[in-house]
Design a protein around this motif. Sequence first.
Motif, short mmCIF file in Angstrom:
data_model
loop_
_atom_site.label_atom_id
_atom_site.label_comp_id
_atom_site.label_asym_id
_atom_site.label_seq_id
_atom_site.Cartn_x
_atom_site.Cartn_y
_atom_site.Cartn_z
N SER A 117 0.70 -8.37 12.80
CA SER A 117 1.29 -7.09 12.83
C SER A 117 2.77 -7.44 12.84
CB SER A 117 0.76 -6.38 13.94
OG SER A 117 1.36 -6.73 15.00
N GLU A 118 3.34 -6.20 12.61
CA GLU A 118 5.05 -6.20 12.70
C GLU A 118 5.22 -6.42 14.30
OE1 GLU A 118 5.48 -2.11 11.49
OE2 GLU A 118 5.75 -2.90 9.36
N TYR A 145 -9.59 -1.54 5.80
CA TYR A 145 -8.60 -2.18 5.69
C TYR A 145 -8.30 -2.05 4.15
CZ TYR A 145 -11.79 -6.13 4.47
OH TYR A 145 -12.75 -6.85 4.24
N LEU A 159 -5.57 -3.96 1.32
CA LEU A 159 -4.68 -5.16 1.36
C LEU A 159 -4.20 -5.34 -0.01
CD1 LEU A 159 -6.40 -7.31 4.00
CD2 LEU A 159 -4.37 -5.92 4.37
N SER A 189 -0.27 -8.45 2.25
CA SER A 189 0.53 -7.23 2.73
C SER A 189 -0.31 -6.05 2.73
CB SER A 189 2.04 -6.96 2.20
OG SER A 189 1.59 -6.35 0.85
N GLY A 190 -0.24 -5.21 3.76
CA GLY A 190 -1.21 -4.02 3.78
C GLY A 190 -1.39 -3.57 5.31
N SER A 191 -2.55 -2.75 5.35
CA SER A 191 -2.82 -2.23 6.52
C SER A 191 -4.18 -2.37 6.94
CB SER A 191 -2.20 -0.69 6.57
OG SER A 191 -3.17 -0.05 5.39
N ASP A 218 -6.99 -0.41 9.78
CA ASP A 218 -7.32 0.91 10.68
C ASP A 218 -8.34 0.28 11.43
OD1 ASP A 218 -5.57 3.41 9.33
OD2 ASP A 218 -6.46 2.28 7.60
N THR A 239 -3.51 2.96 12.59
CA THR A 239 -3.03 2.04 11.55
C THR A 239 -1.93 1.00 12.07
OG1 THR A 239 -3.15 3.90 10.11
CG2 THR A 239 -2.06 2.19 9.21
N ARG A 289 0.39 -2.14 10.39
CA ARG A 289 0.81 -2.83 9.32
C ARG A 289 0.50 -4.25 9.32
NH1 ARG A 289 0.98 -0.50 4.65
NH2 ARG A 289 2.48 -2.29 4.15
N VAL A 290 0.51 -5.02 8.28
CA VAL A 290 0.04 -6.56 8.54
C VAL A 290 0.68 -7.34 7.30
CG1 VAL A 290 -1.97 -6.24 10.21
CG2 VAL A 290 -2.25 -6.21 7.68
N SER A 291 0.79 -8.49 7.46
CA SER A 291 1.30 -9.42 6.43
C SER A 291 0.51 -10.82 6.86
CB SER A 291 2.67 -9.53 6.04
OG SER A 291 3.46 -9.93 7.42
#
Length: 357
Positions: free
Chosen positions: A72-73, A170, A172, A209-211, A213, A218, A220-222
């Motif tokens: 995650s961020e 998810y 992605l 990249s994406g999200s 839940d 939610t 945000r991830v990469s």
Amino acid sequence: MNARGLLVVLVSVATAISVPAAAISQGFAGLGSTAEGFAVPRPGIQLRFPADHGPHPEFRIEWWYITANLESEEGTQYGVQWTLFRAALAPKTEGGWSDPQVWMGHAAITAKDRHLLAEKLARGGVGQAGVVAVPFSAWIDDWEMKGLPKPGADQLDKVSLHATGKGFAYTLELSASGPLVLQGDQGYSVKSAERQASYYYSQPFYKVSGSLDIDGKTVRVSGKAWLDREWSSQPLAKDQTGWEWFSLHLDSGEKVMAFRLRDGRGGYMSANWISSDGKPTPLPPGSLQITPLRTARVGDRNVPVAWRVRIPERGFDVTTSPLNDHAWMATTTPYWEGPISFNGSAGGHGYLEMTGY
């Protein structure tokens, strides 16, 4: 390894549609039973793309299998799994409700303190599940892996991924930064001393990249992801009782695929060293050494969740650690599948699958 998924598909299918027990009595999950009437892999066959991204109904079993190591961020680690399995109940092709194909999907999100999963089953021939090679799409109900390639690119060069389950979802986007990789001998992957085999290739170079839940929140991830594609009809020997399979993203950009299929003779092992630009180097027999280091109580069984993985000829000697000891897939047939990190002669992240425990 991806003989992975084999247990899950055949036993689950047998349970779901009441296949007689005798049909799954030979070898691990019946995968050592004869492939009479089905096609079997042969060495020297050149894989063809994009056609081989699609289904192979003349073979008994295959899958489209993605695992992703995400962050995650805020720096929180996650793992994601998305899998579609196909199994043929008979070596014939018919449409509608007479179609002998059975489909199954598995999805999961793993965090340090959570492991959320879902399972779906579907019959073939009625549109509920399936795969199309061009334009690429793989689906079961509302779960989907969809190709989004630029003109002239491989159909799996860029894909979207979506799944939902109780308490999670998810979405992605995966973009390949390297080529497809053929496993084994140009895609012919041997699984036993008796030369049972599968066709097997990977895309280990996805950037993600994406999200996610989780419980309505939610994130945000990469990160990185790895796709495995495999199909066969009799991929295991009768005495093989389970496996450990590792997909490893090294911090150097190199990749390692390694597996051990357990049997009464010490196990059949295979490994492939993949350079940062995608060149595979299948390693000779005896190159891989794996040793369990720590066992955890997972449900009602003991599972070796930390391992030492060595490839001496490459100077590779690492210790793996799971993000979550309890990454247990409590599906129709249970197995362990979760994200790992490793350190030692190299650092990085990856995924581990274990069956037969």
